[in-house]
Design an enzyme around this catalytic site. Sequence first.
Site, mmCIF file in Angstrom:
data_model
loop_
_atom_site.group_PDB
_atom_site.id
_atom_site.type_symbol
_atom_site.label_atom_id
_atom_site.label_comp_id
_atom_site.label_asym_id
_atom_site.label_seq_id
_atom_site.Cartn_x
_atom_site.Cartn_y
_atom_site.Cartn_z
ATOM 1 N N ALA A 1 -9.449 16.188 -10.565
ATOM 2 C CA ALA A 1 -8.547 15.032 -10.702
ATOM 3 C C ALA A 1 -7.949 14.948 -12.095
ATOM 4 O O ALA A 1 -7.633 13.876 -12.587
ATOM 5 C CB ALA A 1 -9.317 13.751 -10.373
ATOM 6 N N ARG B 1 4.974 15.569 -11.291
ATOM 7 C CA ARG B 1 6.003 15.365 -10.267
ATOM 8 C C ARG B 1 6.044 13.936 -9.719
ATOM 9 O O ARG B 1 6.977 13.544 -9.036
ATOM 10 C CB ARG B 1 5.795 16.374 -9.128
ATOM 11 C CG ARG B 1 6.110 17.794 -9.542
ATOM 12 C CD ARG B 1 5.572 18.826 -8.560
ATOM 13 N NE ARG B 1 4.155 19.100 -8.777
ATOM 14 C CZ ARG B 1 3.436 19.986 -8.063
ATOM 15 N NH1 ARG B 1 4.008 20.657 -7.074
ATOM 16 N NH2 ARG B 1 2.155 20.171 -8.327
ATOM 17 N N ARG C 1 -2.054 -20.351 1.976
ATOM 18 C CA ARG C 1 -2.515 -19.727 0.721
ATOM 19 C C ARG C 1 -4.034 -19.833 0.601
ATOM 20 O O ARG C 1 -4.677 -20.530 1.385
ATOM 21 C CB ARG C 1 -1.790 -20.383 -0.452
ATOM 22 C CG ARG C 1 -0.300 -20.039 -0.448
ATOM 23 C CD ARG C 1 0.469 -20.884 -1.440
ATOM 24 N NE ARG C 1 -0.113 -20.821 -2.759
ATOM 25 C CZ ARG C 1 0.118 -21.730 -3.716
ATOM 26 N NH1 ARG C 1 0.906 -22.765 -3.480
ATOM 27 N NH2 ARG C 1 -0.445 -21.602 -4.898
ATOM 28 N N GLY D 1 -0.354 27.319 -1.689
ATOM 29 C CA GLY D 1 -0.972 28.636 -1.739
ATOM 30 C C GLY D 1 -1.069 29.218 -0.333
ATOM 31 O O GLY D 1 -1.436 28.526 0.608
ATOM 32 N N GLY E 1 -5.518 24.691 -15.528
ATOM 33 C CA GLY E 1 -5.543 25.189 -14.163
ATOM 34 C C GLY E 1 -6.766 24.726 -13.377
ATOM 35 O O GLY E 1 -7.734 24.228 -13.954
ATOM 36 N N LYS F 1 -2.553 -24.904 0.610
ATOM 37 C CA LYS F 1 -3.334 -24.245 -0.442
ATOM 38 C C LYS F 1 -4.561 -25.097 -0.687
ATOM 39 O O LYS F 1 -4.441 -26.312 -0.820
ATOM 40 C CB LYS F 1 -2.513 -24.148 -1.727
ATOM 41 C CG LYS F 1 -3.152 -23.314 -2.805
ATOM 42 C CD LYS F 1 -2.920 -23.886 -4.207
ATOM 43 C CE LYS F 1 -3.803 -25.082 -4.475
ATOM 44 N NZ LYS F 1 -3.745 -25.598 -5.837
#
Length: 459
Positions: free
Chosen positions: A9, A15, A333, A139, A79, A351
Amino acid sequence: MNVEIVVLAAGEGTRMRSDVPKVLHEIGGKPMLAHVLDAARVLQPTAIRVVVGAGGEAVRLCFAGQLDLVWVEQAQRLGTGHATLQAMPAVAEAATTLVLCGDAPLIESDTLARCVAESERSSGLALVTADAPDPAGLGRIVRDGRGQVQAIVEERDATPAQQRITEINSGIMAAPAKLLKRLLAAIGSNNAQGEHYLTDAVGVAAKDGVPVVALKAGSYAEVAGVNDRAQLAAAERLHQRGRAAAFMHEGLTLLDPARFDVRGDLRFGRDCSVDVNVVFEGEVTLGAGVRIGPNCLIRNATLEDGCRVEANTVVDGAHIGANASVGPFARLRPGTELGADVRIGNFVETKQARIGAGAKANHLAYLGDAAVGAGSNIGAGAITCNYDGAAKHETRIGDRAFIGTNATLVAPLEIGDDAYVGAGSTVTSRVGPGDLAVGRAKQRNIKGWTPPARRKRQR
Ligand code: UD1
Ligand code: CA
């Protein structure tokens, strides 16, 4: 089984173009890494080591308190093989190591267990593959004429022929720890990215005559990785479709499983029905026969048997009693508790409000910091004025009370059982049981009134 899990991680997630670490981006309202960890924990591993990068503080913080996790820092992003290596020294030689990617959130524990079992059976390397509808960027699994796995070739390093291979590497791999340490030590970084690739362990193993077993995931969806926002959205949809299918299988009616989202846990009784574009968040429990109309948000709520929530309603932090009806266009709420058979209609907001059995607020009201007794009726436009600019105050209304249209109830205030409040009243002091409060300007009629326009003409 003595399994130690390593979760990768530490990638930068370039990206994603985000300030948030990639593995913290959410699927179904939960960080991707949390999904991976959930699947990992099912195997009851002896350790889970999570490799995070420099600046992995945010990731650690997000999982603070999960004491079964061991954090490993990969200071430089060199890597996936390099990342795995950072965790390996601490892994027991006798363990089976299972390497997972923090950016492949849909993986199922059954597949992980199969992968570990294959590695243990063969004393070799086991990897999870899938047939990708679009293998671009992934891959590729290169096999020889007899179907034996020879290597994994990354897209950037692949020949045109290899690029046509549709069987892809999921990134999930299991191997005896001792073997994996040896394979990783033998890997270089002679590839297009100059990175130390975990995937090269496969080629090294195959050359050394180490058994390599590839097993296919249930579907490509299960191993789909997330590298950018489009893949995040795709993974989100796959996740939601999967959950929708499971819920329907368990007896939930969904009018359109493609327009249904759960971000948390949803429990339900028999014969509940959910219309289109409903979002469930947090912990939601539906009793039996609950019906939810289109375009609703239901968050951290319990809806008892026979409730109806009509279109465009927000229910947040509320408990709704049996056979109550809410909406359309209502907003409940946090701290709202509705008794059985309560009716909350359009443009009503509640609420911190306890509304007794059978009470009604059918239109355009605000009930905040309020208790309303059973069978009371709250007229259109009635408002509890609960806030004086500094503090909140309570309004307590007894049973069977009648609050007229457009009443302004200035809290703190108590209105007794069977009391009445006349329409348009501003009520600032206690109303006793059975009393009528009228607090408005007295009407005055002016005989033969001449409006200004007519006056002008007469001049
Ligand atoms: C990787 C695989 C590819 C596979 C794909 C599946 C490699 C070289 N490639 O490619 O074969 O098809 O996953 O989704 O392994 N990471 C680190 N440290 C690093 C680099 C990456 O921890 O130095 C982590 C990332 O956070 C991520 C995982 O490793 O969770 C995979 O890295 P990523 O860069 O996403 O690899 P892919 O290009 O997707
Ligand atoms: Ca990836």
